[in-house]
Design a protein around this motif. Structure first.
Motif, mmCIF file in Angstrom:
data_model
loop_
_atom_site.group_PDB
_atom_site.id
_atom_site.type_symbol
_atom_site.label_atom_id
_atom_site.label_comp_id
_atom_site.label_asym_id
_atom_site.label_seq_id
_atom_site.Cartn_x
_atom_site.Cartn_y
_atom_site.Cartn_z
ATOM 1 N N VAL A 58 0.812 -1.213 0.000
ATOM 2 C CA VAL A 58 0.000 0.000 0.000
ATOM 3 C C VAL A 58 0.849 1.268 0.000
ATOM 4 C CG1 VAL A 58 -2.047 -1.022 1.014
ATOM 5 C CG2 VAL A 58 -0.228 -0.163 2.502
ATOM 6 N N LYS A 59 2.109 1.130 0.317
ATOM 7 C CA LYS A 59 2.951 2.324 0.379
ATOM 8 C C LYS A 59 3.466 2.727 -1.002
ATOM 9 C CE LYS A 59 6.269 4.664 3.231
ATOM 10 N NZ LYS A 59 5.213 5.472 3.850
ATOM 11 N N TYR A 109 7.213 23.031 5.566
ATOM 12 C CA TYR A 109 6.088 22.146 5.880
ATOM 13 C C TYR A 109 4.722 22.805 5.781
ATOM 14 C CZ TYR A 109 10.105 19.677 7.699
ATOM 15 O OH TYR A 109 11.313 19.079 7.813
ATOM 16 N N GLN A 144 -0.216 24.110 7.772
ATOM 17 C CA GLN A 144 -1.284 23.145 8.074
ATOM 18 C C GLN A 144 -2.593 23.513 7.396
ATOM 19 O OE1 GLN A 144 -1.133 22.721 12.380
ATOM 20 N NE2 GLN A 144 0.169 20.945 12.008
ATOM 21 N N GLY A 145 -2.476 23.851 6.128
ATOM 22 C CA GLY A 145 -3.681 24.015 5.331
ATOM 23 C C GLY A 145 -4.333 25.383 5.404
ATOM 24 N N PRO A 199 1.008 24.163 0.276
ATOM 25 C CA PRO A 199 1.076 23.169 1.345
ATOM 26 C C PRO A 199 2.451 23.034 1.992
ATOM 27 C CG PRO A 199 1.127 22.084 -0.778
ATOM 28 C CD PRO A 199 1.051 23.561 -1.062
ATOM 29 N N ILE A 246 8.033 20.541 1.078
ATOM 30 C CA ILE A 246 8.203 19.082 1.121
ATOM 31 C C ILE A 246 6.918 18.366 0.690
ATOM 32 C CG2 ILE A 246 8.861 17.117 2.588
ATOM 33 C CD1 ILE A 246 11.163 19.055 2.145
ATOM 34 N N PRO A 247 5.752 18.723 1.279
ATOM 35 C CA PRO A 247 4.527 18.058 0.802
ATOM 36 C C PRO A 247 4.277 18.313 -0.686
ATOM 37 C CG PRO A 247 4.098 19.198 2.855
ATOM 38 C CD PRO A 247 5.482 19.593 2.429
ATOM 39 N N TRP A 248 4.560 19.518 -1.131
ATOM 40 C CA TRP A 248 4.257 19.851 -2.528
ATOM 41 C C TRP A 248 5.151 19.068 -3.479
ATOM 42 C CZ3 TRP A 248 0.552 20.949 -5.414
ATOM 43 C CH2 TRP A 248 0.675 21.623 -6.639
ATOM 44 N N THR A 273 6.594 16.254 -2.794
ATOM 45 C CA THR A 273 6.165 14.864 -2.681
ATOM 46 C C THR A 273 4.981 14.624 -3.611
ATOM 47 O OG1 THR A 273 6.785 14.925 -0.373
ATOM 48 C CG2 THR A 273 5.398 13.101 -1.058
ATOM 49 N N MET A 274 4.045 15.573 -3.573
ATOM 50 C CA MET A 274 2.837 15.461 -4.382
ATOM 51 C C MET A 274 3.172 15.445 -5.869
ATOM 52 S SD MET A 274 0.115 15.178 -3.064
ATOM 53 C CE MET A 274 -0.521 14.069 -4.259
ATOM 54 N N GLY A 307 2.768 11.508 -6.211
ATOM 55 C CA GLY A 307 1.322 11.346 -6.173
ATOM 56 C C GLY A 307 0.661 11.410 -7.527
ATOM 57 N N ALA A 308 -0.626 11.694 -7.480
ATOM 58 C CA ALA A 308 -1.433 11.682 -8.692
ATOM 59 C C ALA A 308 -1.065 12.814 -9.637
ATOM 60 C CB ALA A 308 -2.909 11.794 -8.323
ATOM 61 N N LYS A 332 8.504 -0.307 3.203
ATOM 62 C CA LYS A 332 7.487 -1.208 3.751
ATOM 63 C C LYS A 332 7.610 -2.622 3.179
ATOM 64 C CE LYS A 332 2.520 -1.648 4.609
ATOM 65 N NZ LYS A 332 2.599 -1.947 6.058
#
Lengths: 308, 793
Positions: free
Chosen positions: B142-143, B212, B215-216, B221, B224-226, B228-229, B233-234, B258
């Motif tokens: 799943v990871k 980081y 928090q929305g 975002p 790092i989250p951006w 990553t996305m 991600g999608a 994992k």
């Protein structure tokens, strides 16, 4: 022929053999209350995802009590595995995202929503840890993707803020409505999830009667009050029953449509509320993939009543 | 009385000139001719298409729309199967050798039923077959979602440069339109400016917010989250950012923590069969896997079936692959043999098989084996028709059909039909003379001496290489030989090329702008002597361009010039049209079909039919664009021209275009259409187009190194001869040429050969012989030596 008989005839003609109860209520009056397959007014049917909307009501109450500081609170504040840096997007997930199915966590619903991903989760030792390992494929808050994981995380948050989620639901929601239910299944990792493993033994305690389902609909119809008592804060309920920013057909764990909102569970479990007509329709059935089709019974009822 | 022949009357598709041919049933027929002569039009577009159409109509699985008939009649048909290379190249990137041939499913079943479970992970519930399938939501990790790898961002490296502007972080992410708006809004709120503030100017709080997010609260975002996305991600559609960051060293691809790279969930990772997990078995070479199952001393129906399938794979020469090998990384020849294996497994008869150069990528010893397998198909009652240039394959045929004499409009006629012996006497054929001593393929007798300048690669251990050290002479033509899986690619593509890239940096041109993000790793090898090179061109068989509308004209850049010529015409300038009007991707594209020229209709059961678009009549352009003529030709007509025709057309009109077309012709691509869609271009063709593009740049070829992979794939003898002359000229001008090759004719024309082997997979990985072709012929350790050609006469 009475309205109830007309509905009966319709269900017979459509050969909906798995429907166990149908109830139409309008403005304090029961228009039809039919039971099938040996079911009675005292028989209970499983909730399935109707429980999601019930949890949404519980979240509203928790907010009102000040147990939950706000909808934009990060879920990670209450779920330690989301604080371990397993995914850089975890800190962005808020309670609002969980209520609107927008956590961004990967989900594959499978054919007929048989939830293949739930099997891996259930077989893992720890549900929350497993979900925390799952890839986050959408930026939280950007895409509504109906999934069990968000509700499980929400249950974990509510469990943390309410102490005991089911106890909270029973005390704050069910008792005032006169609903008598057994305890919901709790996973080994402490998540309150009414379906449990999917086995009857896990799920049946949470089952409700058709009339109990009706009470939930009436609560919403009356803006969160029941027989004059305020149960769910009005502001929260209004928001919960309004389209979310990512999906016009979904609020806070409620399905929405033109002139209606609904508690909907797999296999035909339905509480439809039509606020303008002060009409509520309840259907309960033995779950099967055919459940999606039963909504036309409600449509037929509305046609008979001259409402559409 | 049953006719023993398939008879085709008046075949006239493409350049075929109304020919009648008979193909004997239950026999092996080879269709020969120069590239572009019409062989494939006959074998695939006429015989295969009609055979398929009739079968599908009969079996009611599909209805087909009749296009204009391209022949008068075909009799004697039975169900027809094409074993092509190019179509299959476009397969699902997740398919592997194992999933394609259904061995992975068998393995999954084996583990479900006979796997031994680790007691600490045994939950008492039965295993499910989908738990062993990466593609299944029940089975995949799943990871990493079954990929086995994940991107890891190095946060420290990302912000290490304290002097960089905020908008320059992560390779200029903040300058991209998708990010800049969000980020500048964010900066305004937290007191920095993305175009003037530097990383070093930020307070620790601002830095944490930048990394980081808040928090929305804001749209942005956090870096790092951006990132990553965008990379995991999608939203990660292009992979460009991931590639840039990887090159930059701020991102690395690591094994998924994992599943530890297996791509599977916990249950599968802790279930073994005779001590091995399913992932370990899928990563073994097929021959070793067969060995493993043969010696595990257990008998059950699944194992028997597995052994049968694996032995078929070994038989077609795919012993050196692992089941986990992704299908898109296979060569065309390997894919074709994979399909061949699945047919031999099913053991059907009365099928017509149409092959597209089945011997591609095969060593001489492997060809003999392949001919034996194909023979078995005909012996059991099937009909085999192959388009082929290989001499030994022709010699093995029962029947020869020669199409020609030349390519395009100068081809399309039936030159010969009959047995092989008679064929040798056929004077009109462009092929037959090469098969007799009369002409023969020119074989080098004088070898250029290997000089002082050398590339010295030492201690190469990539994949199956066994501490190989080689010294490759420069300024000459070097051939790398060896059976499939012996380590040729491991040595050249996976060791020498990365090392050259490291040493020459941007002077090493790989021709491919879209390199997948390489896993940066330390290559166990050392390279010396690269300072003698000024440039290096790696010209591989990967497709040219990825877009639906890319074609040789767009890839080589001549399309830009052609469009400019159209835009400069009187009609165009009167109407105020620019070059964009002459591109289907731009203003000129048909609105309805979006430039495809066809509309795809879904006809049920996942089948589609393509109908020419009514709005544009199939041109893909808006109809009014067709009004603009360049010397009586519209843009579509020009794209329909072959290189040969276009060269005449542009002669004296545009020297740049003419020059490029001339080189395309010289690399043997005279038959290809300027507008031929990329997906229909084979790997060999792609490589030659890339070569032409590089040569046309007119850069000084002195001290340049050209690395090619089987450059004559798919070329007839006469086209191969021309290409070899061209390569020889390059060497004469001071360049070095390094080719990986199986063809004994080509190898015989090299100055120096390095042979790897002796076998494939674990049996290969060593240098077994090196020297001039003449030396190899005498070398008892050389496998290829006895197949090398001695000079004619």
């Amino acid at each position: 022929m009475t309205f109830a008989e007309e509905i009966n005839g319709y269900i017979g003609r459509k050969r909906y053999r798995l429907i166990n109860s149908v109830l139409f209520w309008q403005d304090s009056e029961i228009l039809a209350e039919n039971y099938y397959n040996g079911f009675t007014a005292h028989s209970r049917n499983v909730l399935r995802s109707v429980a999601k909307s019930i949890m949404s009501l519980a979240a509203g109450i928790a907010l009102d009590r000040g147990l939950l500081p706000g909808l934009d609170t990060p879920a990670a504040d209450y779920i330690p595995v989301l604080r371990e840096g397993r995914d850089p997007l975890h800190p962005l997930i808020t309670v609002r995202h969980l209520l609107t199915m927008t956590s961004g966590i990967y989900w594959n619903g499978g054919i007929h929503y048989h939830c293949p991903m739930m099997e891996q989760m259930r077989r893992s030792g720890n549900w929350l840890s497993h979900i925390a390992d799952c890839a986050v494929t959408d930026l939280p808050g950007t895409r509504c993707n109906y999934k069990e994981f968000d509700v499980i995380l929400l249950a974990a948050v509510l469990e943390a803020v309410c102490g005991d989620l089911y106890g909270f639901i029973e005390r704050e929601l069910y008792a005032p409505l006169g609903i008598r239910s057994g305890r919901w299944y709790k996973s080994p990792c402490g998540v309150c999830y009414s379906v449990g493993s999917g086995e009857d033994a896990d799920e049946l305690p949470s089952a409700l009667t058709a009339r109990e389902m009706l009470q939930l609909g009436r609560l919403c119809l009356d803006g969160g009050t029941f027989e004059g008592w305020r149960i769910v804060p009005e502001k929260y309920l209004r928001e919960a029953l309004s389209p979310s920013s990512t999906d016009p057909g979904y609020g806070f764990l409620f399905c929405l449509g033109d002139g209606w909102y609904a508690f909907r569970g797999y296999g035909g479990q339905r509480i439809y509320v039509f606020p303008e007509n002060r009409l509520i329709a309840v259907i309960q059935a033995t779950p099967s993939p055919r459940g999606m089709a039963y909504d036309d019974v409600i449509q037929h009822g509305r046609t008979l009543l001259g409402l559409s | 009385m049953k006719d023993e022949y398939i008879r085709i009357k008046n075949a006239r598709i493409h350049n075929l000139k109304g020919i009648d041919v008979s193909i004997p049933r239950h026999k092996l027929t080879v269709i020969t001719g120069v590239s572009g002569s019409g062989k494939s039009s006959l074998a695939f577009d006429t015989l295969y298409e009609e055979g398929k159409r009739r079968y599908l109509m009969f079996s009611d699985t599909q209805f087909m729309i009749d296009a204009a008939p391209s022949f008068d009649s075909i009799t004697g048909l039975s169900p027809t199967v094409a074993v092509e290379q190019r179509i299959i190249r476009q397969s699902n990137p997740r398919s592997t050798v194992g999933t394609r041939i259904k061995i992975s499913q068998l393995l999954a079943a084996l583990f479900t039923n006979y796997g031994e479970r680790d007691p600490s992970f045994n939950d008492g519930q039965p295993l499910d077959i989908s738990m062993f399938q990466r593609g299944s939501a029940k089975g995949m990790c799943v990871k990493c979602l079954g990929r086995g790898t994940a991107h890891l961002i190095d946060e420290a490296a990302l912000l290490a440069d304290r002097q960089q502007l905020i908008c320059d972080i992560a390779c200029g992410l903040g300058r991209r339109s998708s990010t800049s708006g969000m980020l500048s809004e964010f900066g305004k709120q937290y007191g920095f400016d993305l175009a003037s503030s530097r990383v070093g100017d930020l307070t620790p709080e601002q830095l944490a917010l930048l990394k980081y997010g808040d928090q929305g609260k804001s749209r942005f975002p956090g870096m790092i989250p951006w990132i990553t996305m965008l990379t995991n991600g999608a939203l990660s559609t292009s992979g460009r950012l991931a590639r840039l960051l990887t090159q930059d060293g701020t991102m690395s691809q690591r094994t998924c923590p994992k599943c530890l790279g297996t791509g599977l969930g916990e249950q599968a990772a802790h279930t073994t069969f005779h001590g091995k997990t399913i992932t370990e078995l899928e990563n073994m070479y097929i021959r070793d896997l067969y060995e493993f199952f043969s010696t595990c001393g257990e008998r059950n129906p699944l194992l028997d079936e597995l052994r049968t399938k694996l032995s078929c794979m070994i038989e077609v020469g795919l012993f050196h692959l692992a089941l986990s090998r992704p299908l898109p990384t296979l060569s065309g020849g390997e894919i074709q043999r994979l399909f061949l294996a699945s047919y031999t497994i099913t053991e059907m008869d009365s099928i017509i098989f149409v092959f597209d150069e089945p011997t591609i990528g095969l060593h001489e010893t492997e060809k003999e084996n392949l001919i034996r397998i194909i023979r078995r198909l005909t012996d059991s009652g099937n009909t085999v028709v192959a388009v082929e240039h290989d001499e030994n394959f022709m010699r093995a045929a029962d029947y020869i059909i020669d199409i020609g004499p030349d390519a395009g409009v100068r081809g399309g006629m039936k030159i010969y039909e009959g047995g092989f012996a008679e064929f040798l006497k056929c004077r009109e054929s462009r092929t037959a003379p090469y098969l007799t001593a009369e002409k023969g393929f020119p074989v080098k007798t004088v070898f250029r001496p290997a000089g002082e300048k050398r590339l010295i690669l030492t201690h190469a251990n990539t994949h199956n290489l066994k501490d190989v050290s080689v010294s490759l002479p420069l300024g000459v033509m070097v051939g790398i030989a060896g059976v499939s899986g012996s380590g040729k690619s491991s040595l050249i593509s996976d060791t020498l090329v990365p090392k050259l890239k490291e040493a020459l940096k941007n002077k090493c041109v790989t021709g491919e702008e879209e390199d997948p993000p390489a896993i940066p790793r330390h290559l166990p090898a050392a390279l010396a002597g690269s300072e003698a090179l000024r440039r290096c061109y790696v010209i591989d068989q990967r497709p040219i361009g990825r877009s639906r509308t890319s074609c040789p004209a767009t890839y080589t850049g001549i399309f830009d010039r052609i469009r400019a010529m159209f835009a400069a015409t009187e009609t165009a300038s009167e109407r105020g049209w620019t070059a964009g009007m002459f591109s289907v991707n731009s203003a000129g594209g048909c609105r309805r079909c979006k430039g495809d020229g066809v509309i795809h209709y879904h006809v049920g059961f996942g089948n589609f039919v393509d109908i020419p678009c009514e709005s544009c009549g199939g041109s893909g352009y808006m109809p009014e664009v067709m009004d603009v003529l360049l010397d009586s030709k519209n843009i579509r007509e020009i794209l329909e021209m072959s290189v040969d025709e276009a060269k005449d057309f542009f002669s004296g009109r545009d020297t740049n275009i003419f020059r490029l077309l001339d080189i395309l012709q010289r690399v043997g691509m005279g038959y290809i259409r300027l507008g031929q869609a990329t997906p229909t271009i084979s790997g060999g063709e792609s490589q030659r187009i890339k070569l032409a593009k590089e040569l046309a740049r007119g850069k000084n070829t002195k001290d340049a190194l050209y690395i090619l992979d089987e450059p004559t794939t798919g070329l007839s003898f006469s086209d191969s001869e021309r290409l070899m002359q061209l390569l020889d000229e390059l060497v004469e001008q001071g360049a070095s040429v390094l080719i990986t090759e199986h063809d004994p004719y080509i190898l015989s024309s090299c100055d120096y050969i390095v042979e790897l082997g002796p076998g494939g997979g674990t049996d290969g990985g060593s240098v077994i012989a090196q020297g001039t072709p003449a030396q190899l012929r005498r070398n008892p350790f050389s496998v290829i030596g006895k197949y090398l050609k001695s000079p004619a006469g």
